[in-house]
Design an enzyme around this catalytic site. Structure first.
Site, PDB file in Angstrom:
ATOM      1  N   HIS A 142     -21.053  -5.585 -11.407  1.00 22.03           N
ATOM      2  CA  HIS A 142     -20.757  -5.185  -9.917  1.00 22.03           C
ATOM      3  C   HIS A 142     -20.909  -3.640  -9.606  1.00 22.03           C
ATOM      4  O   HIS A 142     -21.180  -3.236  -8.271  1.00 22.03           O
ATOM      5  CB  HIS A 142     -19.075  -5.240 -10.508  1.00 22.03           C
ATOM      6  CG  HIS A 142     -19.276  -5.367  -8.669  1.00 22.03           C
ATOM      7  ND1 HIS A 142     -19.479  -6.606  -7.833  1.00 22.03           N
ATOM      8  CD2 HIS A 142     -18.272  -4.924  -7.380  1.00 22.03           C
ATOM      9  CE1 HIS A 142     -19.304  -5.623  -6.450  1.00 22.03           C
ATOM     10  NE2 HIS A 142     -18.581  -4.822  -6.094  1.00 22.03           N
TER      11      HIS A 142
ATOM     12  N   ASP B  73       1.037  -0.712  -0.110  1.00 24.50           N
ATOM     13  CA  ASP B  73       0.181   0.316  -0.448  1.00 24.50           C
ATOM     14  C   ASP B  73       1.147   1.248   0.134  1.00 24.50           C
ATOM     15  O   ASP B  73       2.092   1.256   0.246  1.00 24.50           O
ATOM     16  CB  ASP B  73      -1.011  -0.087   1.263  1.00 24.50           C
ATOM     17  CG  ASP B  73      -1.902   0.873   1.136  1.00 24.50           C
ATOM     18  OD1 ASP B  73      -2.369   1.536   0.972  1.00 24.50           O
ATOM     19  OD2 ASP B  73      -3.177   0.237   1.188  1.00 24.50           O
TER      20      ASP B  73
ATOM     21  N   THR C  41     -11.523  -3.125  -6.319  1.00 22.04           N
ATOM     22  CA  THR C  41     -11.689  -1.486  -6.844  1.00 22.04           C
ATOM     23  C   THR C  41     -12.489  -1.464  -7.759  1.00 22.04           C
ATOM     24  O   THR C  41     -12.077  -1.414  -9.254  1.00 22.04           O
ATOM     25  CB  THR C  41     -10.118  -0.696  -7.312  1.00 22.04           C
ATOM     26  OG1 THR C  41      -8.771  -1.278  -6.646  1.00 22.04           O
ATOM     27  CG2 THR C  41      -9.976   0.823  -7.363  1.00 22.04           C
ATOM     28  N   ASN C  42     -13.744  -0.498  -7.123  1.00 21.76           N
ATOM     29  CA  ASN C  42     -14.381  -0.338  -8.005  1.00 21.76           C
ATOM     30  C   ASN C  42     -14.318   1.034  -8.443  1.00 21.76           C
ATOM     31  O   ASN C  42     -13.299   2.378  -8.106  1.00 21.76           O
ATOM     32  CB  ASN C  42     -15.847   0.321  -6.749  1.00 21.76           C
ATOM     33  CG  ASN C  42     -16.463  -1.299  -6.585  1.00 21.76           C
ATOM     34  OD1 ASN C  42     -16.460  -1.614  -7.200  1.00 21.76           O
ATOM     35  ND2 ASN C  42     -16.324  -1.192  -5.062  1.00 21.76           N
TER      36      ASN C  42
END
EC number: 1.1.1.37
Length: 311
Positions: free
Chosen positions: A177, A34, A118-119
């Site tokens: 989604h 990250d 990840t959207n």
């Protein structure tokens, strides 16, 4: 077996990392990446859990050290939804994040199986595909949009409504989604029937379940824990397929030669090459056929947004 989680310091990433540390096969490696400086500390924290899974954490601008030798890469990096946002509002920030990470995947571990969490997934998967194509390493059998959360929500809500043992509930969720593109095939659920009213309300609840969580958390987050569980289930299925276990089937948003759209969520048989076979999603009811056909413009628009972003 090496699994890399990108976005591992976030709400989904930490939950996913915890679950993988407890569930990956003995001898596996788990690498966490990250941008946040806390990431190596998350790995140290998890390293105290007594399982035979070696864990390392990496922070900073470059995910390359986390990606080296990875068999599976799960990407949950990005910003989360807040009240009043829909998944498409996330596009402006998350599109660039996914592009940059996939550029590194293309160079460092081009043969890895990649699950995009990840959207907006309808769009970020298309972005990933275009980046991999540009790099000359695209393999449609190795790229997945993780839609498992829609499946586990469907299982849960059906079991609650009908008083069933949730372990016995199996349901395909097709399409995409987000919002109307999420289509649970309730007509296929074995041993149970639904009234027209139940179908309409249950379908809507499944489609809007993410918003239900965002609103319930009152600005304090989105669906991180249930998504962590869903991503772990999907990631473990990828691992089991790679290890040669038979009959591993999950729904996922894939470039599977669908007649409906370039990317479409449907059941896939997983194995040593990622997707071994895209499976037909079976007979649908009139309600489902109508819902499927009427979502396609939305879905294709989401996909085009991703393609155009890279081009």
């Amino acid at each position: 077996m090496k699994v890399a989680v990108l976005g591992a310091a976030g709400g989904i990433g930490q939950a996913l990392a915890l679950l993988l540390k407890t569930q990956l096969p003995a001898g596996s490696k788990l690498s966490l990446y990250d941008i946040a400086p806390v990431t190596p500390g998350v790995a140290v924290d998890l390293s105290h859990i007594p399982t035979a899974v070696e864990i390392k954490g990496f922070a900073g601008e470059d995910p390359t050290p986390a990606l080296e030798g990875a068999d599976v890469v799960l990407i949950s990096a990005g910003v989360a939804r807040k009240p009043g946002m829909d998944r498409s509002d996330l596009f402006n920030i998350n599109a660039g994040i996914v592009r940059n990470l996939i550029e590194k995947v293309a160079v460092t571990c081009p043969k890895a199986l990649v699950g995009i969490i990840t959207n907006p997934v309808n769009t970020t998967v298309a972005i990933a595909a275009e980046v991999l194509k540009k790099a000359g390493v695209y393999d449609k059998n190795r790229l997945f949009g993780v839609t498992t959360l829609d499946v586990i929500r469907s299982e849960t809500f059906i079991a609650e409504l009908k008083g069933l043992n949730v372990a016995d509930v199996k349901v395909n969720v097709i399409g995409g989604h987000s919002g109307v593109t999420i289509l649970p095939l309730l007509s296929q659920v074995e041993g149970v029937t639904f009234s027209d009213e139940e179908v309409a309300s249950l379908t809507k609840r499944i489609q809007n379940a993410g918003t239900e969580v965002v609103e319930a958390k009152a600005g304090g987050g989105s669906a991180t824990l249930s998504m962590g569980q869903a991503a772990c289930r999907f990631g473990m299925s990828l691992v089991r397929g790679l290890q040669g276990e038979a009959n591993i089937v999950e729904c996922a948003y894939v470039d599977g030669g669908s007649e409906h759209a370039e990317f479409f969520a449907q059941p896939v048989l997983l194995g040593k090459n990622g997707i071994e076979k895209v499976l037909p999603y079976g007979e649908v009811s009139a309600f489902e056929a109508n819902a499927r056909d009427s979502m396609l413009d939305t879905l294709k628009g989401d996909i085009k947004l991703g393609v155009d972003f890279v081009k």
